[in-house]
Scaffold this motif. Structure first.
Motif, mmCIF file in Angstrom:
data_model
loop_
_atom_site.group_PDB
_atom_site.id
_atom_site.type_symbol
_atom_site.label_atom_id
_atom_site.label_comp_id
_atom_site.label_asym_id
_atom_site.label_seq_id
_atom_site.Cartn_x
_atom_site.Cartn_y
_atom_site.Cartn_z
ATOM 1 N N GLU A 73 -13.554 -15.244 -7.255
ATOM 2 C CA GLU A 73 -13.215 -14.699 -5.941
ATOM 3 C C GLU A 73 -12.463 -15.720 -5.100
ATOM 4 O OE1 GLU A 73 -16.556 -13.091 -3.978
ATOM 5 O OE2 GLU A 73 -16.989 -11.599 -5.525
ATOM 6 N N THR A 74 -12.733 -16.976 -5.330
ATOM 7 C CA THR A 74 -12.087 -18.023 -4.542
ATOM 8 C C THR A 74 -10.726 -18.424 -5.093
ATOM 9 O OG1 THR A 74 -13.280 -19.690 -5.829
ATOM 10 C CG2 THR A 74 -14.288 -18.959 -3.767
ATOM 11 N N GLY A 75 -10.331 -17.878 -6.256
ATOM 12 C CA GLY A 75 -9.031 -18.209 -6.835
ATOM 13 C C GLY A 75 -9.131 -18.470 -8.321
ATOM 14 N N VAL A 76 -8.436 -19.490 -8.793
ATOM 15 C CA VAL A 76 -8.396 -19.829 -10.208
ATOM 16 C C VAL A 76 -8.847 -21.278 -10.381
ATOM 17 C CG1 VAL A 76 -6.938 -20.018 -12.264
ATOM 18 C CG2 VAL A 76 -6.478 -18.234 -10.582
ATOM 19 N N THR A 77 -9.776 -21.508 -11.300
ATOM 20 C CA THR A 77 -10.262 -22.860 -11.566
ATOM 21 C C THR A 77 -10.146 -23.162 -13.056
ATOM 22 O OG1 THR A 77 -12.535 -22.042 -11.819
ATOM 23 C CG2 THR A 77 -11.875 -22.819 -9.645
ATOM 24 N N GLU A 78 -9.864 -24.429 -13.378
ATOM 25 C CA GLU A 78 -9.768 -24.833 -14.774
ATOM 26 C C GLU A 78 -11.170 -24.879 -15.391
ATOM 27 O OE1 GLU A 78 -8.200 -28.601 -17.491
ATOM 28 O OE2 GLU A 78 -7.448 -28.340 -15.438
ATOM 29 N N ARG A 79 -11.298 -24.220 -16.548
ATOM 30 C CA ARG A 79 -12.616 -24.118 -17.188
ATOM 31 C C ARG A 79 -12.781 -25.091 -18.349
ATOM 32 N NH1 ARG A 79 -15.493 -18.579 -19.473
ATOM 33 N NH2 ARG A 79 -16.763 -19.563 -21.085
ATOM 34 N N GLN A 80 -11.781 -25.162 -19.235
ATOM 35 C CA GLN A 80 -11.860 -26.066 -20.373
ATOM 36 C C GLN A 80 -10.470 -26.344 -20.914
ATOM 37 O OE1 GLN A 80 -13.699 -24.440 -23.970
ATOM 38 N NE2 GLN A 80 -13.120 -22.348 -23.393
ATOM 39 N N SER A 81 -10.383 -27.376 -21.751
ATOM 40 C CA SER A 81 -9.130 -27.741 -22.397
ATOM 41 C C SER A 81 -9.327 -27.755 -23.913
ATOM 42 C CB SER A 81 -8.650 -29.115 -21.926
ATOM 43 O OG SER A 81 -8.357 -29.101 -20.546
ATOM 44 N N LEU A 82 -8.378 -27.179 -24.627
ATOM 45 C CA LEU A 82 -8.396 -27.200 -26.084
ATOM 46 C C LEU A 82 -7.415 -28.277 -26.532
ATOM 47 C CD1 LEU A 82 -8.144 -23.328 -26.678
ATOM 48 C CD2 LEU A 82 -10.194 -24.704 -26.204
ATOM 49 N N LEU A 83 -7.919 -29.366 -27.081
ATOM 50 C CA LEU A 83 -7.083 -30.501 -27.452
ATOM 51 C C LEU A 83 -6.479 -30.301 -28.833
ATOM 52 C CD1 LEU A 83 -9.347 -33.415 -26.155
ATOM 53 C CD2 LEU A 83 -7.442 -32.279 -25.003
ATOM 54 N N LEU A 84 -5.157 -30.418 -28.919
ATOM 55 C CA LEU A 84 -4.441 -30.148 -30.165
ATOM 56 C C LEU A 84 -4.168 -31.414 -30.973
ATOM 57 C CD1 LEU A 84 -1.706 -27.757 -28.695
ATOM 58 C CD2 LEU A 84 -4.086 -27.220 -29.255
ATOM 59 N N THR A 85 -4.515 -32.573 -30.449
ATOM 60 C CA THR A 85 -4.076 -33.836 -31.047
ATOM 61 C C THR A 85 -4.697 -34.106 -32.415
ATOM 62 O OG1 THR A 85 -5.801 -34.928 -29.740
ATOM 63 C CG2 THR A 85 -3.567 -34.948 -28.856
ATOM 64 N N ASP A 86 -5.918 -33.671 -32.658
ATOM 65 C CA ASP A 86 -6.586 -33.989 -33.919
ATOM 66 C C ASP A 86 -5.814 -33.462 -35.125
ATOM 67 O OD1 ASP A 86 -8.549 -35.249 -32.555
ATOM 68 O OD2 ASP A 86 -10.006 -33.616 -32.667
ATOM 69 N N ALA A 87 -5.301 -32.239 -35.023
ATOM 70 C CA ALA A 87 -4.614 -31.630 -36.161
ATOM 71 C C ALA A 87 -3.101 -31.795 -36.107
ATOM 72 C CB ALA A 87 -4.966 -30.141 -36.235
ATOM 73 N N HIS A 88 -2.540 -32.000 -34.921
ATOM 74 C CA HIS A 88 -1.081 -31.949 -34.799
ATOM 75 C C HIS A 88 -0.465 -33.088 -34.015
ATOM 76 C CE1 HIS A 88 -0.392 -27.924 -36.592
ATOM 77 N NE2 HIS A 88 -1.667 -27.797 -36.284
ATOM 78 N N GLY A 89 -1.247 -34.048 -33.608
ATOM 79 C CA GLY A 89 -0.665 -35.156 -32.874
ATOM 80 C C GLY A 89 -0.164 -34.721 -31.509
#
Length: 431
Positions: A73-89
């Motif tokens: 209701e208050t807007g948009v908040t960052e929930r999580q990050s999916l890190l791609l570095t392990d498989a793809h640098g």
């Protein structure tokens, strides 16, 4: 409704809905703007966006991370990050897609090096990877309820994948020479990475046969810029760099027809189709291109088996939409409204009644080019992202159907009252 002429006036004209009832036009108001400061600090854009059935927003960029945002209701908040570095640098991603209801926790991420990762939003971890290449892994769409995914890219071919058990290539369709013919289940990770760097592949080959009625191999070899799957799961739309749109019957995986939709004035080579979207009735297909126009036509009619002469009589509607490339087209999933949102390199976002081509509203919430848009479930909101590393949220001010079983049955065709599908007017001569 018949497709009519366009007017740009956003006046309060009433729209016609269920059983001819007059309704006020739909309205979405900008309510929040979030800047990804990590991207802005390095001059990077948000490239792609998708929404899940539980109102999560997924975004990707040139950085090796995919971000998940929560709508509140208050807007948009960052929930999580999916890190791609392990498989793809240190590679980014140019396309994110969320599976439909039932598998709505599954996200497909098209990496810049050609791979396609499958991520679980519940755990925030990668659950599998498809051994695609740069040639076929730039765009992807989930196929409805079949644990399957289709992808495409510069080669012009389509790759069909079974996403269960980590992912398996089922079939490649489109060009004479397969760019994935050497994919095997025993591939090593080194072999997959090596294939992703192989770009010196002869496109189209010397095929001697065609893939469908009127479907020459030269047209099919044109790079794929956009994909769309009809809500009923029967049709696949494929937008190409040549300005051509191909339609496939998914049940048989046969090409049904091709439509030359977009071209620059005086340029016979065509204009890339960067946006595709089906309406909720799986009848009308809308497209947007580098020619700054939006096209729409009755895809279901084009896909029916017809004689060559009958196919030639079918035409499309076309209207000018922006002053720059049309980069995205998103249709409201609520069948009560025939509304589409388009985004453009000109920095604007526009809301249209696509049945009449009438412009309902122009938004200017971005400071630079707008790259992508997506509707949330039931059309309660839509989001746009762009080169300014900004995510803008627009919330519906009209009535939205509740997230109930009854509402789901309405959208799946079990309704007592039905929205009559748009009928596209046939014009004489070339569009």
């Amino acid at each position: 409704l018949m497709v009519g002429s366009r007017t740009d006036s956003p006046s309060s004209v009433l729209m016609v809905g269920v059983e001819g009832t007059a309704m006020k036009e739909p309205s979405w108001e900008p309510t929040a703007k979030v800047v990804d400061e990590e991207l802005r600090s390095v001059g990077a854009a948000i490239r792609a966006v998708a929404c899940s059935s539980d109102e999560l927003i997924v975004t990707s960029s040139s950085r090796p991370v995919v971000k998940v945002w929560q709508v509140a209701e208050t807007g948009v908040t960052e929930r999580q990050s999916l890190l791609l570095t392990d498989a793809h640098g240190a590679v980014g991603s140019g396309c994110v897609e969320v599976a439909s209801a039932g598998e709505g926790h599954l996200v497909a991420v098209c990496y810049d090096d050609g791979g396609i990762g499958l991520w679980d939003l519940r755990s925030g971890r990668q659950s599998g990877e498809l051994p695609a290449s740069i040639l076929t892994g730039c765009k992807a769409k989930f196929l409805n309820g079949r644990h399957r995914l289709v992808s495409g890219g510069p080669s012009g071919s389509l790759a069909f994948w079974d996403v269960r058990a980590g992912g398996r290539l089922e079939r490649e369709v489109g060009v004479g020479r397969s760019s994935l013919a050497h994919v095997k289940s025993q591939d090593t990770s080194d072999a997959v990475k090596r294939r992703r760097t192989e770009t010196k592949v002869q496109l189209g080959g010397n095929a001697s046969e065609q893939d469908g009625p009127g479907m020459g191999i030269g047209k099919l070899a044109s790079p794929i810029y956009s994909l769309a799957v009809s809500p009923d799961g029967s049709l696949l739309g494929c937008g190409r760099g040549s300005g051509t749109i191909n339609i496939m019957r998914l049940e048989s995986e046969e090409w049904a027809q091709d439509v030359q939709a977009h071209s620059l004035s005086g340029d016979r080579s065509g204009s890339a189709v960067r946006a595709l979207a089906f309406d909720t009735a799986s009848k009308v297909l809308l497209s947007g291109g580098e020619d700054q126009h939006v096209c729409l036509f009755d895809a279901a009619a084009w896909a029916r088996r017809r004689t060559l002469e009958a196919r030639r009589c079918l035409q499309l509607e076309r209207f000018s939409a922006h002053k720059g490339w049309v980069t995205s087209a998103s249709i409201c999933p609520d069948p009560a409204w025939r509304a589409v949102v388009t985004a453009s390199w000109d920095g604007s976002v526009k809301l249209w009644d696509y049945a009449s081509h009438r412009l309902l509203r122009t938004y200017r919430e971005h400071e630079d080019s707008v790259h992508a848009s997506a509707f949330g479930p039931r059309g309660r909101f839509f989001v746009t992202v762009g080169a300014d590393a900004r995510l803008a949220l627009y919330v519906a001010k009209h009535d939205v159907p509740p997230p109930s079983h009854e509402a789901n049955s309405l959208r799946e065709g079990g309704a007592k009252q039905e929205i009559e599908p748009v009928q596209v007017k046939v014009k004489e001569g070339a569009p």
